[in-house]
Design a protein around this motif. Structure first.
Motif, PDB file in Angstrom:
ATOM      1  N   UNK A  58     -96.954 -29.543 -56.872  1.00 12.14           N
ATOM      2  CA  UNK A  58     -96.525 -28.148 -56.786  1.00 12.14           C
ATOM      3  C   UNK A  58     -97.365 -27.409 -55.758  1.00 12.14           C
ATOM      4  N   UNK A  59     -96.702 -26.854 -54.744  1.00  7.89           N
ATOM      5  CA  UNK A  59     -97.315 -25.955 -53.754  1.00  7.89           C
ATOM      6  C   UNK A  59     -96.614 -24.611 -53.867  1.00  7.89           C
ATOM      7  N   UNK A  60     -97.392 -23.563 -54.155  1.00  3.52           N
ATOM      8  CA  UNK A  60     -96.749 -22.283 -54.446  1.00  3.52           C
ATOM      9  C   UNK A  60     -97.733 -21.140 -54.232  1.00  3.52           C
ATOM     10  N   UNK A  61     -97.251 -20.052 -53.644  1.00  5.62           N
ATOM     11  CA  UNK A  61     -98.037 -18.825 -53.498  1.00  5.62           C
ATOM     12  C   UNK A  61     -97.418 -17.737 -54.369  1.00  5.62           C
ATOM     13  N   UNK A  62     -98.278 -16.932 -55.002  1.00  3.98           N
ATOM     14  CA  UNK A  62     -97.821 -15.823 -55.827  1.00  3.98           C
ATOM     15  C   UNK A  62     -98.213 -14.511 -55.153  1.00  3.98           C
ATOM     16  N   UNK A  63     -97.220 -13.679 -54.788  1.00  9.72           N
ATOM     17  CA  UNK A  63     -97.500 -12.449 -54.048  1.00  9.72           C
ATOM     18  C   UNK A  63     -98.275 -11.427 -54.884  1.00  9.72           C
ATOM     19  N   UNK A  64     -99.204 -10.775 -54.245  1.00  9.70           N
ATOM     20  CA  UNK A  64    -100.008  -9.739 -54.890  1.00  9.70           C
ATOM     21  C   UNK A  64     -99.124  -8.560 -55.314  1.00  9.70           C
ATOM     22  N   UNK A  65     -99.328  -8.089 -56.542  1.00 11.28           N
ATOM     23  CA  UNK A  65     -98.630  -6.908 -57.017  1.00 11.28           C
ATOM     24  C   UNK A  65     -97.166  -7.115 -57.357  1.00 11.28           C
ATOM     25  N   UNK A  66     -96.725  -8.367 -57.429  1.00 11.39           N
ATOM     26  CA  UNK A  66     -95.320  -8.664 -57.716  1.00 11.39           C
ATOM     27  C   UNK A  66     -95.199  -9.410 -59.041  1.00 11.39           C
ATOM     28  N   UNK A  67     -93.976  -9.452 -59.563  1.00  8.22           N
ATOM     29  CA  UNK A  67     -93.690 -10.221 -60.764  1.00  8.22           C
ATOM     30  C   UNK A  67     -92.885 -11.450 -60.365  1.00  8.22           C
ATOM     31  N   UNK A  68     -93.476 -12.611 -60.603  1.00 13.73           N
ATOM     32  CA  UNK A  68     -92.827 -13.883 -60.310  1.00 13.73           C
ATOM     33  C   UNK A  68     -92.497 -14.576 -61.623  1.00 13.73           C
ATOM     34  N   UNK A  69     -91.251 -14.986 -61.788  1.00 13.02           N
ATOM     35  CA  UNK A  69     -90.844 -15.737 -62.977  1.00 13.02           C
ATOM     36  C   UNK A  69     -90.748 -17.223 -62.654  1.00 13.02           C
ATOM     37  N   UNK A  70     -91.196 -18.040 -63.615  1.00 11.96           N
ATOM     38  CA  UNK A  70     -91.007 -19.496 -63.558  1.00 11.96           C
ATOM     39  C   UNK A  70     -89.850 -19.825 -64.470  1.00 11.96           C
ATOM     40  N   UNK A  71     -88.825 -20.438 -63.920  1.00 12.40           N
ATOM     41  CA  UNK A  71     -87.578 -20.674 -64.641  1.00 12.40           C
ATOM     42  C   UNK A  71     -87.147 -22.114 -64.421  1.00 12.40           C
ATOM     43  N   UNK A  72     -86.593 -22.727 -65.452  1.00 17.34           N
ATOM     44  CA  UNK A  72     -86.099 -24.088 -65.316  1.00 17.34           C
ATOM     45  C   UNK A  72     -85.765 -24.675 -66.667  1.00 17.34           C
ATOM     46  N   UNK A  73     -85.200 -25.882 -66.685  1.00 16.77           N
ATOM     47  CA  UNK A  73     -84.803 -26.511 -67.951  1.00 16.77           C
ATOM     48  C   UNK A  73     -86.013 -26.796 -68.832  1.00 16.77           C
ATOM     49  N   UNK A 112     -99.698  -1.910 -60.876  1.00 12.89           N
ATOM     50  CA  UNK A 112     -99.875  -2.613 -59.606  1.00 12.89           C
ATOM     51  C   UNK A 112    -100.634  -3.924 -59.786  1.00 12.89           C
ATOM     52  N   UNK A 113    -100.268  -4.668 -60.825  1.00 13.64           N
ATOM     53  CA  UNK A 113    -100.876  -5.965 -61.084  1.00 13.64           C
ATOM     54  C   UNK A 113     -99.904  -7.073 -60.689  1.00 13.64           C
ATOM     55  N   UNK A 168     -89.411  -9.883 -59.088  1.00 13.41           N
ATOM     56  CA  UNK A 168     -89.368  -9.758 -57.636  1.00 13.41           C
ATOM     57  C   UNK A 168     -89.077 -11.110 -57.008  1.00 13.41           C
ATOM     58  N   UNK A 169     -89.477 -12.167 -57.730  1.00 15.83           N
ATOM     59  CA  UNK A 169     -89.381 -13.516 -57.181  1.00 15.83           C
ATOM     60  C   UNK A 169     -89.163 -14.489 -58.334  1.00 15.83           C
ATOM     61  N   UNK A 170     -88.258 -15.432 -58.167  1.00 13.02           N
ATOM     62  CA  UNK A 170     -87.952 -16.419 -59.199  1.00 13.02           C
ATOM     63  C   UNK A 170     -88.172 -17.810 -58.614  1.00 13.02           C
ATOM     64  N   UNK A 171     -89.005 -18.594 -59.293  1.00 18.74           N
ATOM     65  CA  UNK A 171     -89.263 -19.974 -58.882  1.00 18.74           C
ATOM     66  C   UNK A 171     -88.516 -20.891 -59.842  1.00 18.74           C
ATOM     67  N   UNK A 172     -87.550 -21.646 -59.314  1.00 13.73           N
ATOM     68  CA  UNK A 172     -86.803 -22.602 -60.122  1.00 13.73           C
ATOM     69  C   UNK A 172     -87.495 -23.955 -60.049  1.00 13.73           C
ATOM     70  N   UNK A 173     -87.778 -24.528 -61.226  1.00 20.89           N
ATOM     71  CA  UNK A 173     -88.382 -25.843 -61.295  1.00 20.89           C
ATOM     72  C   UNK A 173     -87.337 -26.876 -61.704  1.00 20.89           C
ATOM     73  N   UNK A 174     -87.459 -28.062 -61.142  1.00 18.19           N
ATOM     74  CA  UNK A 174     -86.551 -29.157 -61.476  1.00 18.19           C
ATOM     75  C   UNK A 174     -86.963 -29.765 -62.808  1.00 18.19           C
TER      76      UNK A 174
END
Length: 267
Positions: free
Chosen positions: A39-54, A198-199, A216-222
């Motif tokens: 897994x290579x991934x960057x998480x943006x400062x001050x944003x909400x990133x969801x991890x989604x997948x089966x 602002x976290x 703000x951002x959704x990461x789909x995992x296999x």
């Protein structure tokens, strides 16, 4: 869509992001079961990133590695440029099962992280009261967990994470144990808190609709072993009436796109 980045395939060009969390080459196995791979991934400062997948794709495992709660077999995680080797004050974890101390009042639960840091009682209780009010529990400071509903206990967990003033909040399906009405209210509250505080939020969910609504951002995992399948940035205007969002064309189109990406993994 504002941007859709497909791994192991054609990749759209997007602008570099200001990353607070950098994940590089993370792999993890439990015995013969490979949970995560490369897994290579960057998480943006001050944003909400969801991890989604089966189910079983390693979402919670990745979250706990970022938190420093479990070790990866390979790869590194850095927060603000510092390699993660254990839990740290710049990260706070909100557990799915609340993880409250049953013998402690709401204010003691919320202030507990500050107590561990040696913060003076008066100061930590002032901070705790502020965040108790932020999550809508003002006047419940002296109640005990058994006197609260499931939704209220989850609010206590969120207030505790906010009170330590961590830069990164890690949330493991925090709304899964509450009813639909409370879940909708929590989602609205989280959008508001993200703006006010602002976290950086990293959020694990099984719900496509929830991910699109709050993220703000959704990461789909296999499926296992979890790898990055796709990254989507929903182009949704979240101002005004929250109910309007669920009828918004961009919202509906994004939900459909994600479902098309995931349904091939559903038996």
């Amino acid at each position: 869509m504002r941007a859709s980045v497909v791994r192991n395939g054609p990749t759209s060009v997007i602008e570099p992001i200001d990353s607070i969390v950098k994940v590089r080459g993370i792999s993890k196995a439990y015995g013969n079961v490979e949970a995560l791979r490369g897994i290579d991934l960057d998480f943006p400062r001050g944003k909400l990133t969801s991890l989604l997948g089966p189910s079983g794709c390693g979402k919670t495992t990745l979250l706990k590695i970022i938190a420093g709660l479990i070790d990866a077999d390979a790869g590194t995680v850095a927060v603000e440029g510092k390699t993660v080797t254990r839990p740290g004050p710049e990260r706070a974890f909100v557990f799915q099962d609340f993880a409250l101390m049953p013998w402690a009042t709401v204010i003691r639960n919320v202030a507990f992280g500050l107590e561990l840091r040696g913060t003076r009682k008066a100061e930590r209780e002032d901070i705790a009261r502020h965040y108790i009010a932020e999550v809508g529990l003002a006047s419940f400071e002296d109640k005990y967990p058994h006197e609260l509903s499931g939704g209220m206990r989850q609010r206590v967990g969120l207030a505790r994470a906010l009170s330590v003033k961590a830069d990164v909040l890690l949330l493991d399906e925090p709304f899964s144990a509450v009813d639909e009405q409370n879940r909708r209210k929590f989602q609205e509250d989280l959008i508001r808190l993200r703006t006010n505080q602002n976290k950086t939020f990293i959020f694990v969910t099984h719900s496509i609709e929830e991910a699109v609504y709050i993220s703000d951002r959704i990461v789909l995992l296999s499926p296992r072993p979890g790898r990055i399948s796709q990254i989507i940035e929903p182009d949704i205007d979240r101002s005004g009436d929250p109910e309007r969002i669920h009828r918004d064309k961009h919202y509906l189109d994004t939900v459909d796109e994600i479902w098309r990406g995931l349904k091939r993994y559903v038996e």
